[in-house]
Design a protein around this motif. Sequence first.
Motif, PDB file in Angstrom:
ATOM      1  N   ILE A  18       0.499  -1.417   0.160  1.00 45.56           N
ATOM      2  CA  ILE A  18      -0.239   0.394   0.013  1.00 45.56           C
ATOM      3  C   ILE A  18       0.505   1.223   0.361  1.00 45.56           C
ATOM      4  N   ASN A  19       1.860   1.219  -0.363  1.00 44.01           N
ATOM      5  CA  ASN A  19       3.365   2.084  -0.286  1.00 44.01           C
ATOM      6  C   ASN A  19       3.513   2.707   0.987  1.00 44.01           C
ATOM      7  N   ALA A  20       2.751   2.090   2.179  1.00 45.68           N
ATOM      8  CA  ALA A  20       3.582   2.874   3.218  1.00 45.68           C
ATOM      9  C   ALA A  20       4.150   2.938   4.147  1.00 45.68           C
ATOM     10  N   THR A  21       4.970   3.760   4.327  1.00 49.83           N
ATOM     11  CA  THR A  21       6.413   4.321   5.250  1.00 49.83           C
ATOM     12  C   THR A  21       6.583   4.482   6.073  1.00 49.83           C
ATOM     13  N   PHE A  22       5.461   4.104   6.746  1.00 50.24           N
ATOM     14  CA  PHE A  22       4.986   4.178   8.362  1.00 50.24           C
ATOM     15  C   PHE A  22       4.247   3.632   8.838  1.00 50.24           C
ATOM     16  N   MET A  23       4.618   3.164  10.045  1.00 52.67           N
ATOM     17  CA  MET A  23       3.302   2.044  10.877  1.00 52.67           C
ATOM     18  C   MET A  23       3.234   2.627  12.153  1.00 52.67           C
ATOM     19  N   VAL A  24       1.872   2.991  12.903  1.00 55.51           N
ATOM     20  CA  VAL A  24       1.470   3.614  13.824  1.00 55.51           C
ATOM     21  C   VAL A  24       0.852   2.357  14.930  1.00 55.51           C
ATOM     22  N   ARG A  25       1.459   2.644  16.073  1.00 54.63           N
ATOM     23  CA  ARG A  25       1.428   1.618  17.503  1.00 54.63           C
ATOM     24  C   ARG A  25       1.266   2.003  18.637  1.00 54.63           C
ATOM     25  N   GLY A  26      -0.077   1.790  19.199  1.00 53.39           N
ATOM     26  CA  GLY A  26      -0.395   2.474  20.539  1.00 53.39           C
ATOM     27  C   GLY A  26       0.268   2.312  21.475  1.00 53.39           C
ATOM     28  N   ILE A  27       0.608   2.434  22.598  1.00 48.93           N
ATOM     29  CA  ILE A  27       1.277   2.200  23.410  1.00 48.93           C
ATOM     30  C   ILE A  27       0.377   2.696  25.216  1.00 48.93           C
TER      31      ILE A  27
ATOM     32  N   GLU B  20       7.618  -2.984  25.513  1.00 42.90           N
ATOM     33  CA  GLU B  20       8.574  -3.756  25.071  1.00 42.90           C
ATOM     34  C   GLU B  20       8.668  -4.985  24.270  1.00 42.90           C
ATOM     35  N   TYR B  21       7.572  -5.036  24.243  1.00 45.78           N
ATOM     36  CA  TYR B  21       6.767  -6.125  23.175  1.00 45.78           C
ATOM     37  C   TYR B  21       6.793  -4.728  21.702  1.00 45.78           C
TER      38      TYR B  21
ATOM     39  N   ALA C  33       8.980  -3.735  16.469  1.00 48.61           N
ATOM     40  CA  ALA C  33       9.384  -2.686  15.435  1.00 48.61           C
ATOM     41  C   ALA C  33      11.023  -2.712  15.234  1.00 48.61           C
ATOM     42  N   GLN C  34      12.102  -3.376  16.021  1.00 47.54           N
ATOM     43  CA  GLN C  34      13.240  -3.703  15.211  1.00 47.54           C
ATOM     44  C   GLN C  34      13.724  -4.728  14.461  1.00 47.54           C
ATOM     45  N   MET C  35      12.366  -5.987  14.746  1.00 46.43           N
ATOM     46  CA  MET C  35      12.299  -6.869  14.068  1.00 46.43           C
ATOM     47  C   MET C  35      11.594  -6.674  12.880  1.00 46.43           C
ATOM     48  N   ASN C  36      10.786  -5.526  12.485  1.00 42.98           N
ATOM     49  CA  ASN C  36       9.875  -5.238  10.861  1.00 42.98           C
ATOM     50  C   ASN C  36      11.349  -3.790  10.862  1.00 42.98           C
ATOM     51  N   HIS C  37      12.056  -3.238  11.313  1.00 43.28           N
ATOM     52  CA  HIS C  37      13.384  -2.874  10.454  1.00 43.28           C
ATOM     53  C   HIS C  37      14.516  -3.385  10.175  1.00 43.28           C
ATOM     54  N   ALA C  38      14.370  -4.726  10.338  1.00 39.74           N
ATOM     55  CA  ALA C  38      15.780  -5.423   9.954  1.00 39.74           C
ATOM     56  C   ALA C  38      14.650  -6.376   8.749  1.00 39.74           C
ATOM     57  N   LEU C  39      13.479  -6.191   8.475  1.00 40.77           N
ATOM     58  CA  LEU C  39      12.863  -6.807   7.403  1.00 40.77           C
ATOM     59  C   LEU C  39      12.661  -5.358   6.521  1.00 40.77           C
ATOM     60  N   ALA C  40      12.226  -4.597   6.580  1.00 46.36           N
ATOM     61  CA  ALA C  40      11.881  -3.482   5.264  1.00 46.36           C
ATOM     62  C   ALA C  40      12.440  -2.101   6.455  1.00 46.36           C
ATOM     63  N   PRO C  41      13.050  -2.290   6.128  1.00 40.66           N
ATOM     64  CA  PRO C  41      14.250  -0.638   6.686  1.00 40.66           C
ATOM     65  C   PRO C  41      13.328   0.620   6.798  1.00 40.66           C
TER      66      PRO C  41
ATOM     67  N   SER D 194       8.638   2.522  12.347  1.00 40.62           N
ATOM     68  CA  SER D 194       7.684   2.616  13.499  1.00 40.62           C
ATOM     69  C   SER D 194       7.115   3.883  13.810  1.00 40.62           C
ATOM     70  N   ILE D 195       5.878   3.760  13.946  1.00 40.24           N
ATOM     71  CA  ILE D 195       5.436   5.417  15.793  1.00 40.24           C
ATOM     72  C   ILE D 195       5.065   4.689  16.187  1.00 40.24           C
ATOM     73  N   PHE D 196       5.199   5.295  17.581  1.00 41.38           N
ATOM     74  CA  PHE D 196       3.957   5.112  19.039  1.00 41.38           C
ATOM     75  C   PHE D 196       4.081   6.005  19.540  1.00 41.38           C
ATOM     76  N   ILE D 197       2.449   6.079  19.522  1.00 38.64           N
ATOM     77  CA  ILE D 197       1.903   7.165  20.682  1.00 38.64           C
ATOM     78  C   ILE D 197       1.031   6.595  21.333  1.00 38.64           C
ATOM     79  N   VAL D 198       1.707   6.993  22.432  1.00 40.79           N
ATOM     80  CA  VAL D 198       1.298   6.609  23.806  1.00 40.79           C
ATOM     81  C   VAL D 198      -0.473   7.394  24.365  1.00 40.79           C
ATOM     82  N   SER D 199      -0.304   6.061  24.887  1.00 42.80           N
ATOM     83  CA  SER D 199      -2.284   6.194  25.067  1.00 42.80           C
ATOM     84  C   SER D 199      -2.746   7.339  25.737  1.00 42.80           C
ATOM     85  N   LYS D 200      -3.601   7.830  26.011  1.00 44.83           N
ATOM     86  CA  LYS D 200      -4.105   9.362  26.727  1.00 44.83           C
ATOM     87  C   LYS D 200      -4.625   7.950  28.818  1.00 44.83           C
ATOM     88  N   PRO D 201      -4.208   8.744  29.461  1.00 44.99           N
ATOM     89  CA  PRO D 201      -4.078   7.486  31.005  1.00 44.99           C
ATOM     90  C   PRO D 201      -5.421   7.325  31.353  1.00 44.99           C
ATOM     91  N   GLY D 202      -6.360   7.851  30.293  1.00 46.47           N
ATOM     92  CA  GLY D 202      -8.009   7.026  31.221  1.00 46.47           C
ATOM     93  C   GLY D 202      -8.071   6.414  29.712  1.00 46.47           C
TER      94      GLY D 202
END
Length: 153
Positions: free
Chosen positions: A80-89, A96-97, A102-110, A114-122
């Motif tokens: 899909i020509n995506a160069t970013f992957m968003v993940r919620g933390i 840690e997971y 992200a490190q394995m994905n980077h090895a497969l497709a540098p 990976s972009i991490f978005i930290v969830s709101k406390p609620g």
Amino acid sequence: MKIALFPGSFDPVTKAHVDIVKRSVGLFDKLYIGIGANSTKPGFLPIEKREQMLRAVFQDEPRIHIIAYEGLTVNFCKSINATFMVRGIRTVSDFEYEKAIAQMNHALAPDIESIFIVSKPGYSSISSTIVREIMKHNGDVSQFIPSAALPYL
């Protein structure tokens, strides 16, 4: 064009997922929400139902595209020509997971970042797994699920 993928099972979609999507969509020209088919475990809801649910939730956002996929997520990103992957933390254990993935994905497709978005406390305690468990025991999940998704449950 900046294209990102937010992959997950979305089984079911939660308010925590919606928060991550709403906070990340403005960073990209196009955001795919990819419903990954997990070959090791069957879903609680059929993938078609999850697609319908996500389309209902994000029907007013033209930059969001809902699509199901199978296989390696990095391969789907390439298709899909995506160069970013968003993940919620939500928690330290999520970090840690997700860091290991992200490190394995980077090895497969540098070229895919990976972009991490930290969830709101609620929202940090809301997970699809917990919501499914409440649903299995006929509990009320309406406070954890976006209202547009409730008819699909």
